[in-house]
Scaffold this motif. Structure first.
Motif, PDB file in Angstrom:
ATOM      1  N   ALA A  19       0.947  -1.137  -0.054  1.00  0.00           N
ATOM      2  CA  ALA A  19       0.103   0.069  -0.120  1.00  0.00           C
ATOM      3  C   ALA A  19       0.867   1.214   0.183  1.00  0.00           C
ATOM      4  O   ALA A  19       0.404   2.337  -0.865  1.00  0.00           O
ATOM      5  CB  ALA A  19      -0.913   0.098   1.133  1.00  0.00           C
ATOM      6  N   VAL A  20       2.094   1.257   0.607  1.00  0.00           N
ATOM      7  CA  VAL A  20       3.098   2.508   0.725  1.00  0.00           C
ATOM      8  C   VAL A  20       3.628   2.579  -0.723  1.00  0.00           C
ATOM      9  O   VAL A  20       3.748   3.808  -0.923  1.00  0.00           O
ATOM     10  CB  VAL A  20       3.893   2.325   1.955  1.00  0.00           C
ATOM     11  CG1 VAL A  20       4.847   3.279   1.893  1.00  0.00           C
ATOM     12  CG2 VAL A  20       3.150   2.220   3.243  1.00  0.00           C
ATOM     13  N   LYS A  22       2.269   1.698  -3.505  1.00  0.00           N
ATOM     14  CA  LYS A  22       1.433   2.073  -4.479  1.00  0.00           C
ATOM     15  C   LYS A  22       1.122   3.668  -4.356  1.00  0.00           C
ATOM     16  O   LYS A  22       1.133   4.369  -5.222  1.00  0.00           O
ATOM     17  CB  LYS A  22       0.081   1.299  -4.301  1.00  0.00           C
ATOM     18  CG  LYS A  22      -0.903   1.892  -5.519  1.00  0.00           C
ATOM     19  CD  LYS A  22      -2.289   1.152  -5.398  1.00  0.00           C
ATOM     20  CE  LYS A  22      -3.190   1.576  -6.202  1.00  0.00           C
ATOM     21  NZ  LYS A  22      -3.267   2.964  -6.571  1.00  0.00           N
ATOM     22  N   TYR A  23       1.057   4.121  -3.087  1.00  0.00           N
ATOM     23  CA  TYR A  23       0.790   5.395  -2.723  1.00  0.00           C
ATOM     24  C   TYR A  23       1.734   6.392  -3.133  1.00  0.00           C
ATOM     25  O   TYR A  23       1.709   7.499  -3.624  1.00  0.00           O
ATOM     26  CB  TYR A  23       0.321   5.475  -1.088  1.00  0.00           C
ATOM     27  CG  TYR A  23       0.361   6.740  -0.735  1.00  0.00           C
ATOM     28  CD1 TYR A  23      -0.917   7.700  -0.457  1.00  0.00           C
ATOM     29  CD2 TYR A  23       1.423   7.779  -0.217  1.00  0.00           C
ATOM     30  CE1 TYR A  23      -1.122   8.824  -0.133  1.00  0.00           C
ATOM     31  CE2 TYR A  23       1.181   8.924   0.404  1.00  0.00           C
ATOM     32  CZ  TYR A  23       0.071   9.632   0.286  1.00  0.00           C
ATOM     33  OH  TYR A  23      -0.176  11.033   0.502  1.00  0.00           O
ATOM     34  N   ASP A  26       2.033   6.479  -6.871  1.00  0.00           N
ATOM     35  CA  ASP A  26       0.982   7.367  -7.323  1.00  0.00           C
ATOM     36  C   ASP A  26       1.401   9.030  -7.057  1.00  0.00           C
ATOM     37  O   ASP A  26       0.958   9.884  -7.989  1.00  0.00           O
ATOM     38  CB  ASP A  26      -0.706   7.237  -6.601  1.00  0.00           C
ATOM     39  CG  ASP A  26      -0.798   5.858  -7.077  1.00  0.00           C
ATOM     40  OD1 ASP A  26      -0.546   5.288  -8.303  1.00  0.00           O
ATOM     41  OD2 ASP A  26      -1.970   5.243  -6.433  1.00  0.00           O
ATOM     42  N   LYS A  27       1.875   9.132  -6.105  1.00  0.00           N
ATOM     43  CA  LYS A  27       2.125  10.420  -5.560  1.00  0.00           C
ATOM     44  C   LYS A  27       3.224  11.226  -6.657  1.00  0.00           C
ATOM     45  O   LYS A  27       3.156  12.252  -7.026  1.00  0.00           O
ATOM     46  CB  LYS A  27       2.335  10.650  -4.080  1.00  0.00           C
ATOM     47  CG  LYS A  27       1.540  10.707  -3.147  1.00  0.00           C
ATOM     48  CD  LYS A  27       0.242  11.778  -3.534  1.00  0.00           C
ATOM     49  CE  LYS A  27      -0.988  11.475  -2.532  1.00  0.00           C
ATOM     50  NZ  LYS A  27      -2.035  12.655  -3.008  1.00  0.00           N
TER      51      LYS A  27
END
Length: 91
Positions: A19-20, A22-23, A26-27
């Motif tokens: 999750a980290v 992917k986050y 994306d950012k």
């Protein structure tokens, strides 16, 4: 937090890590899109790395980096490493 906590579970730590990753990806992609497409500004100085791919100074100048930066594409690779689930511990 005790040793049997669900946050210390290896699978949950991997889920958090994914999750980290992917986050962050994306950012970073959003940031790169914004500076290249919306701002049309090489504020991070990528040109100093791009110039290495041109064989002569004339070809670099003819390319006109600052006017062509907005057509750039970015392929980023993000790797995160979460050491434990203690990050989720309530304070």
């Amino acid at each position: 937090m005790n040793e049997g906590s669900k946050y210390l579970n290896f699978d949950n730590v991997r889920k958090l890590e994914n999750a980290v990753t992917k986050y962050m990806k994306d950012k970073i992609n959003s940031y790169l899109y914004k500076i290249s497409k919306e701002f049309n500004s090489d504020i991070d100085g990528f040109g100093k790395y791009a110039v290495r791919h041109f064989t002569t100074w004339d070809t670099w100048e003819n390319y006109n980096w600052l006017n062509n930066f907005n057509t750039s594409f970015f392929d980023i690779d993000v790797k995160t490493n979460v050491k434990s689930g203690y990050i989720l511990m309530a304070s």
